[in-house]
Design an enzyme around this catalytic site. Structure first.
Site, PDB file in Angstrom:
ATOM      1  N   SER A 177      33.490   9.163  12.442  1.00 12.65           N
ATOM      2  CA  SER A 177      33.729   8.918  13.723  1.00 12.65           C
ATOM      3  C   SER A 177      34.877   9.724  14.274  1.00 12.65           C
ATOM      4  O   SER A 177      35.846  10.134  13.327  1.00 12.65           O
ATOM      5  CB  SER A 177      34.250   7.468  14.099  1.00 12.65           C
ATOM      6  OG  SER A 177      34.823   7.155  15.519  1.00 12.65           O
ATOM      7  N   TYR A 190      38.800  -0.339  12.170  1.00  8.97           N
ATOM      8  CA  TYR A 190      37.847   0.517  12.566  1.00  8.97           C
ATOM      9  C   TYR A 190      38.076   2.017  12.163  1.00  8.97           C
ATOM     10  O   TYR A 190      37.294   2.738  11.247  1.00  8.97           O
ATOM     11  CB  TYR A 190      37.111   0.437  13.891  1.00  8.97           C
ATOM     12  CG  TYR A 190      35.842   1.379  14.072  1.00  8.97           C
ATOM     13  CD1 TYR A 190      34.704   0.992  13.501  1.00  8.97           C
ATOM     14  CD2 TYR A 190      36.090   2.515  14.826  1.00  8.97           C
ATOM     15  CE1 TYR A 190      33.390   1.860  13.807  1.00  8.97           C
ATOM     16  CE2 TYR A 190      35.065   3.382  15.081  1.00  8.97           C
ATOM     17  CZ  TYR A 190      33.832   3.207  14.576  1.00  8.97           C
ATOM     18  OH  TYR A 190      32.650   3.813  14.752  1.00  8.97           O
TER      19      TYR A 190
END
Length: 285
Positions: A177, A190
């Site tokens: 990400s 995350y």
């Protein structure tokens, strides 16, 4: 001047989110995509395949000739639609629900794939979850363990199980990400798990080089998937993707060709790398 083009405000209480409740619904493949049999005869395991990036990758792989083991958590309706799309584009697919954080589930997936097709050539580790919190003190031990269990431990479990059945020339593709590179103030656990995925990808690529197995990753920026309205507030969704140079979120269809490239022989000299598909945000690495 690029005009901002973000989704309308919306939120879903149920996690994971449901595609049918999204406005607009995500785009998974475009009419101008031209397949060239780049994955003919290959078998791919794709996790998080019920919707979002996973579905887009599965549909593109099907158009390129691959057979698909589609893995998802419990979103049965969305997974059924994914399978219909795969078959509509000429693909062969088996869908399997289960929590990849349990190693026994990973073992079942590998066994069922081998029983069906006798080979595993491509492993796409795409499943993941996020739980925004304003402060690190708000992240419970349960959430921290769950995030890492889903986002990184599951990759270890599935690769450990599948590896002995993946011959030289196979590929592993992980979904990282943009948050691993630029951070996110409300996605602490995350972002940390995605940073772990990037480091894992680079290390595993070196580790498996002598076996002839390539390992790479894709680091998406803001992409319009069911994860977004199910984890962010209406206000946050209303501005989702607006802070990128392109001033909009990406569509899953805009991510999938990167996964095709990394899975096929076009990228035969590429390993340990991360492709950034993020709307123009410069990042290091």
């Amino acid at each position: 001047m690029v005009e901002k083009n973000t989704p309308p405000a919306q939120h879903q209480e149920q996690r994971p989110g449901r595609e049918g409740k999204m406005d607009p619904e995500p785009v998974y493949i475009t009419d101008d995509y031209r397949a060239a049999d780049k994955l003919r005869g290959k078998v791919a395991i794709i996790t998080g395949g019920d919707s979002g990036i996973g579905r887009a990758v599965a549909v593109h792989y099907a158009k390129e000739g691959a057979r698909i083991m589609l893995v998802y958590l419990e979103e049965h309706k969305d997974a059924k639609l994914s399978c219909e799309e795969i078959r509509r584009h000429g693909g062969e697919v088996i869908a399997r629900a289960g929590d990849l954080g349990e190693k026994s589930v990973c073992e079942d997936i590998v066994r069922e794939t081998l029983d069906a097709w006798g080979q595993i050539d491509i492993l796409v580790n795409n499943a993941g979850e996020q739980h925004p919190k304003k402060s690190i003190v708000d992240i419970s031990e349960e959430q921290l363990l769950q995030t890492f269990q889903s986002n990184i431990f599951a990759m270890f479990y599935l690769i450990q199980t599948a590896l002995e059945h993946m011959p030289s020339g196979s590929v592993i593709i992980n979904t990282s990400s943009v948050t691993a590179y630029k951070g996110n103030p409300i996605l602490l656990d995350y972002s940390a798990s995605k940073g772990a995925i990037t480091a894992f990808t680079r290390s595993l690529a070196i580790n498996l080089a002598e076996q002839g197995i390539r390992v790479n990753a894709v680091a998406p920026g803001p992409v319009w998937t069911p994860l977004i309205p199910s984890t962010f507030s209406e206000e946050q969704v209303d501005d989702f993707g607006g802070n990128t140079p392109m001033k909009r979120p990406g569509q899953p269809a805009e991510l999938a060709p990167a996964y095709v490239y990394l899975a096929c022989q076009d990228s035969s000299y590429v390993s340990g790398q991360v492709i950034h598909v993020n709307g123009g945000t410069p990042v290091n690495g």
